[in-house]
Design an enzyme around this catalytic site. Structure first.
Site, PDB file in Angstrom:
ATOM      1  N   LYS A   1      35.433  39.489 -77.687  1.00  0.00           N
ATOM      2  CA  LYS A   1      35.006  40.384 -78.114  1.00  0.00           C
ATOM      3  C   LYS A   1      35.998  41.800 -78.155  1.00  0.00           C
ATOM      4  O   LYS A   1      36.722  41.425 -79.356  1.00  0.00           O
ATOM      5  CB  LYS A   1      33.707  41.161 -77.249  1.00  0.00           C
ATOM      6  CG  LYS A   1      32.389  40.332 -77.314  1.00  0.00           C
ATOM      7  CD  LYS A   1      32.623  39.171 -76.676  1.00  0.00           C
ATOM      8  CE  LYS A   1      31.087  38.402 -76.350  1.00  0.00           C
ATOM      9  NZ  LYS A   1      31.220  37.430 -75.803  1.00  0.00           N
TER      10      LYS A   1
ATOM     11  N   PHE B   1      23.035  40.033 -67.896  1.00  0.00           N
ATOM     12  CA  PHE B   1      23.449  39.287 -69.244  1.00  0.00           C
ATOM     13  C   PHE B   1      23.322  37.826 -69.105  1.00  0.00           C
ATOM     14  O   PHE B   1      23.150  37.335 -67.807  1.00  0.00           O
ATOM     15  CB  PHE B   1      24.890  39.357 -69.680  1.00  0.00           C
ATOM     16  CG  PHE B   1      25.434  38.853 -71.130  1.00  0.00           C
ATOM     17  CD1 PHE B   1      24.925  39.298 -71.899  1.00  0.00           C
ATOM     18  CD2 PHE B   1      26.009  37.681 -70.739  1.00  0.00           C
ATOM     19  CE1 PHE B   1      25.024  38.713 -73.309  1.00  0.00           C
ATOM     20  CE2 PHE B   1      26.227  36.985 -72.222  1.00  0.00           C
ATOM     21  CZ  PHE B   1      25.653  37.482 -73.278  1.00  0.00           C
TER      22      PHE B   1
HETATM   23  N1  F0G Z   1      29.246  39.039 -70.767  1.00  0.00           N
HETATM   24  C1  F0G Z   1      28.809  39.878 -71.734  1.00  0.00           C
HETATM   25  C2  F0G Z   1      28.383  41.260 -71.718  1.00  0.00           C
HETATM   26  C3  F0G Z   1      28.696  39.143 -72.809  1.00  0.00           C
HETATM   27  O1  F0G Z   1      28.275  39.740 -74.107  1.00  0.00           O
HETATM   28  C4  F0G Z   1      29.300  37.776 -73.014  1.00  0.00           C
HETATM   29  C5  F0G Z   1      28.953  37.162 -74.506  1.00  0.00           C
HETATM   30  C6  F0G Z   1      29.512  37.234 -71.864  1.00  0.00           C
HETATM   31  C7  F0G Z   1      29.730  37.594 -70.888  1.00  0.00           C
HETATM   32  C8  F0G Z   1      29.839  35.886 -71.992  1.00  0.00           C
HETATM   33  O2  F0G Z   1      31.215  35.602 -72.609  1.00  0.00           O
HETATM   34  O3  F0G Z   1      30.357  34.114 -74.749  1.00  0.00           O
HETATM   35  O4  F0G Z   1      32.884  34.310 -73.961  1.00  0.00           O
HETATM   36  O5  F0G Z   1      31.366  33.033 -72.489  1.00  0.00           O
HETATM   37  N2  F0G Z   1      28.139  37.435 -75.400  1.00  0.00           N
HETATM   38  C9  F0G Z   1      28.039  36.838 -76.468  1.00  0.00           C
HETATM   39  C10 F0G Z   1      27.160  37.732 -77.470  1.00  0.00           C
HETATM   40  C11 F0G Z   1      27.784  35.549 -76.553  1.00  0.00           C
HETATM   41  O6  F0G Z   1      26.990  37.404 -78.519  1.00  0.00           O
HETATM   42  O7  F0G Z   1      26.796  39.024 -76.989  1.00  0.00           O
HETATM   43  P1  F0G Z   1      31.339  34.164 -73.366  1.00  0.00           P
END
Ligand code: F0G
Length: 461
Positions: free
Chosen positions: A262, A128
């Site tokens: 999320k 990610f």
């Molecule tokens: N891990 C995963 C699987 C994520 O989807 C995200 C964030 C993060 C870590 C990081 O978390 O944004 O709170 O700092 N995903 C968002 C997305 C930005 O749009 O998929 P965060």
């Protein structure tokens, strides 16, 4: 489906307040897209009709969560909401020690600083963006050990988030277990299309890592959605509750980073949770440098309260069935229109295969970025590129060229209706009808880190 007498996934809530949307016309959208440099991240939210950029921080909170906000204890130290959150994390997820952070990447930063040393290898079930970057900034190197099926949008493997233990074994042989501080395991693998890992695979990984003394760190951002797929698809789990499955997943891992924006149904918040007392002590020390005191970690008391309540709501069977049900509804509608999407349909959004949608545009001309721009121009629906722009560059400066070149139609939780899903699918179908006339993009500005957020593009003639 057995737990519910209704066939429909209809929402287990009703509306008490609504937020009005602004409608735009094609002239306004063209202007907005040009000003945004063909990057949907740079659009003003006001110019967006249906916002599918992300499911992160975009959920609708419940009346109970809003009531909890009013119960915020805004003390600098020892807020009662922190203790409520701590108790909730222990109760629902089972991890012993909690460090709140402002969001997921805050936890990733602290964890990487503690566990990753220069030259370390961090195997994981697909990268990610922020997670890998923190591992790299700490001196480590990420190695993808997800099963090959995950890189194939058409492969209908029910658990495309699974780890290929042979790939892991090769890394352990090559570098030695000592160079591997932990395995990075995401539930509902985001970049693969929201694809779950099976309990069986996780158990096998646990017994392998136990033998070699390697930790498993769980990116539990979408753990409840993963649990739903285990319940639907994995033998022996049909009668388990989401809550039970979530607990069992967490029990197989040593610690977790969480973006509560999320699954946990809040607009801001996250945490690091670990079972190891020493790691916890270090994290508690580091959090004061980067986030805030260890009893608030960059959050207001009210944010922690909303998160605690959201965590409880997130593991309700009815909630998760409606949440994933809505995503599946949209995916099936798109498939009816013949739009190429990642299969099986994932938990948090529909991932359109831009390589298939725009086969005449080479990856160097950013097909997914192009498609996201075209969808917005068509209908004001905002989506996100998850392809070569998101993948960024290696430490050597070369571009990563991921196999998956996708546009993510991410569904915020409890926000949009079935009618909105119809509008979205119809827009994608309209763009698909004229896909041959669509031209690619050229990048004209590229930031150094996480370029997808701020890069700018121009249309190729
Ligand atoms: N891990 C995963 C699987 C994520 O989807 C995200 C964030 C993060 C870590 C990081 O978390 O944004 O709170 O700092 N995903 C968002 C997305 C930005 O749009 O998929 P965060």
């Amino acid at each position: 489906m057995k737990h519910n007498i209704y066939k429909s996934w209809a929402e287990p809530y009703k509306m008490k307040m609504v937020e009005l949307l602004k409608m735009t016309n094609p002239v306004q959208r063209k202007k907005a897209m040009q000003e945004a440099g063909y990057n949907t991240f740079l659009l003003k939210s006001e110019d967006v009709y249906i916002d599918l950029l992300t499911d992160s921080g975009t959920s609708a909170m419940s009346d109970r969560q809003w009531a909890g906000m009013m119960m915020g204890d805004e003390a600098y130290a020892g807020s009662r909401n922190f203790y409520h959150l701590e108790e909730t994390v222990k109760d629902i997820y089972g991890y012993k020690y909690l460090i709140p952070t402002h969001q997921g990447r805050g936890a990733e930063n602290i964890l990487s600083k503690i566990l990753v040393k220069k030259g370390d290898i961090i195997p994981g079930n697909m990268y990610f963006t922020t997670t890998r970057l923190h591992q790299e900034l700490a001196g480590g190197k990420f190695e993808d050990i997800i099963i090959d099926e995950a890189h194939d949008p058409d492969n209908e493997h029910p658990f495309k988030g699974n780890v290929d233990l042979n790939k892991l074994e090769r890394l352990v042989k090559k570098y030695g277990a000592k160079k591997i501080p932990y395995i990075s395991i995401a539930t509902s693998v985001n970049m693969a299309g929201g694809q779950p890992i099976s309990m069986k695979n996780l158990k096998e990984l646990r017994s392998y890592t136990n033998k070699h003394g390697i930790r498993i760190i769980h990116d539990m951002t979408r753990v409840a959605e993963n649990a739903y797929f285990i319940r639907q698809r994995e033998k022996g789990y049909e009668r388990c509750s989401i809550k039970e499955i979530v607990k069992e997943i967490c029990k197989l891992t040593d610690g977790a980073t969480m973006s509560a924006k999320k699954d946990a149904l809040v607009n801001i918040g996250g945490f690091l949770a670990v079972n190891d007392r020493e790691v916890f002590e270090e994290a508690r020390n580091l959090v004061v440098v980067y986030e805030g005191l260890h009893t608030y970690g960059g959050l207001a008391g009210r944010d922690m309260e909303a998160m605690a309540i959201g965590i409880h709501e997130s593991v309700s069977n009815d909630h998760i069935r409606a949440r994933v049900g809505q995503v599946i509804y949209l995916g099936e509608k798109m498939m009816e229109f013949g739009i190429p999407i990642v299969k099986p349909i994932g938990g948090h959004g529909i991932f359109v295969d831009a390589k298939k949608f725009l086969p005449h545009i080479p990856q160097e001309e950013f097909p997914a970025q192009t498609l996201a721009a075209e969808i917005y121009l068509d209908s004001g629906v905002r989506t996100m590129e998850r392809g070569v722009v998101s993948a960024g560059r290696k430490a050597t400066g070369e571009n990563y060229y991921p196999k998956l070149e996708l546009v993510r139609f991410t569904i915020p939780r409890r926000v949009y209706t079935q009618a909105h899903m119809d509008v979205i699918a119809e827009s994608a179908a309209r763009v698909y009808e004229r896909h041959e006339q669509i031209k690619g993009l050229k990048m004209i500005y590229e930031p150094k880190y996480l370029r997808f957020f701020q890069a700018r593009f121009e249309r190729l003639k």
